[in-house]
Design an enzyme around this catalytic site. Structure first.
Site, mmCIF file in Angstrom:
data_model
loop_
_atom_site.group_PDB
_atom_site.id
_atom_site.type_symbol
_atom_site.label_atom_id
_atom_site.label_comp_id
_atom_site.label_asym_id
_atom_site.label_seq_id
_atom_site.Cartn_x
_atom_site.Cartn_y
_atom_site.Cartn_z
ATOM 1 N N HIS A 9 -8.535 -17.310 -57.969
ATOM 2 C CA HIS A 9 -9.039 -16.163 -57.380
ATOM 3 C C HIS A 9 -10.404 -15.866 -57.887
ATOM 4 O O HIS A 9 -10.862 -16.312 -58.901
ATOM 5 C CB HIS A 9 -7.924 -15.074 -57.772
ATOM 6 C CG HIS A 9 -7.722 -14.919 -59.404
ATOM 7 N ND1 HIS A 9 -8.578 -14.432 -60.102
ATOM 8 C CD2 HIS A 9 -6.878 -15.617 -60.055
ATOM 9 C CE1 HIS A 9 -8.422 -14.579 -61.336
ATOM 10 N NE2 HIS A 9 -7.068 -15.218 -61.571
ATOM 11 N N GLU A 83 0.794 -16.516 -61.483
ATOM 12 C CA GLU A 83 0.217 -17.087 -62.695
ATOM 13 C C GLU A 83 1.354 -17.334 -63.708
ATOM 14 O O GLU A 83 2.498 -16.496 -63.585
ATOM 15 C CB GLU A 83 -0.898 -16.234 -63.304
ATOM 16 C CG GLU A 83 -1.403 -16.726 -64.580
ATOM 17 C CD GLU A 83 -2.215 -18.047 -64.340
ATOM 18 O OE1 GLU A 83 -1.278 -18.903 -64.290
ATOM 19 O OE2 GLU A 83 -3.199 -18.122 -64.943
#
Length: 204
Positions: A9, A83
């Protein structure tokens, strides 16, 4: 074979602020992160994508949404791409973790396959199993296609250790910048060819 374009990201405020560990904390993109995502979209506009996937965390889904506008494709969010759970380490820098959680940090660096990040989070084996499940499933759904995946720094690097034939304990030796573009040809059953890793030409 499915060709995956795997990205981290864009930058978050925590990345900027001493590179604090975000983990499962849902931190938004910074202004710079939005610009990075737009630059990645421009760099990838020549690719014919058939699907766009992202983690359910906003920093990944927002990055994917900016890029996917170039292709008119919806972003499919998948929990398996989130994550790693960093437990008690979330919101802290490496320096803070080394000082406040010295023993658990040392254990993690030595044996991440068995140890839990942040004492209460996930092990590298748990992370790999879920992301491996994602790649296996999506490769069967999109054979011989191009698929964009926006996920996270540690998740991506833990998967990469296995593609590179490295132990999990080497994951921190693998570099992945915000919106760095990696290309993987996935052949199934955990086997993959690394075509490109962490290209940041669009950020220069």
């Amino acid at each position: 074979m499915t060709r995956f374009f795997l990205l981290r990201h864009g930058e978050t405020e925590w990345n900027r602020d001493g590179n604090k560990y975000c983990g499962r904390t849902d931190v938004s993109l910074s202004e710079q992160g939005i610009k990075q995502a737009a630059a990645a979209a421009k760099a990838l506009k020549h690719v014919k994508f058939h699907a766009v996937f992202s983690s359910t965390l906003v920093r990944a889904s927002a990055t994917a949404a900016i890029i996917s506008k170039e292709f008119g494709l919806p972003v499919i969010e998948d929990q398996r791409l989130v994550e790693i759970d960093f437990g008690k380490w979330e919101g802290k820098t490496v320096q803070m973790i080394e000082r406040e959680h010295k023993d658990s940090w040392t254990d993690w660096l030595t044996s991440p396959a068995e140890c839990f990040a942040g004492e209460t989070g996930e092990s590298a084996s748990q992370v790999y199993n879920r992301i491996q499940s994602f790649f296996e499933e999506v490769s069967k759904t999109y054979p011989d296609k191009n698929v964009l995946v926006v996920a996270h720094n540690t998740v991506n690097r833990i998967a990469a250790t296995q593609w590179f034939g490295l132990p999990f304990s080497h994951y921190r030796k693998i570099k992945m910048d915000n919106t760095g573009v990696s290309i993987i040809e996935y052949h199934g059953k955990g086997k993959a060819s690394i075509i490109q890793w962490n290209s940041i030409l669009h950020l220069l």
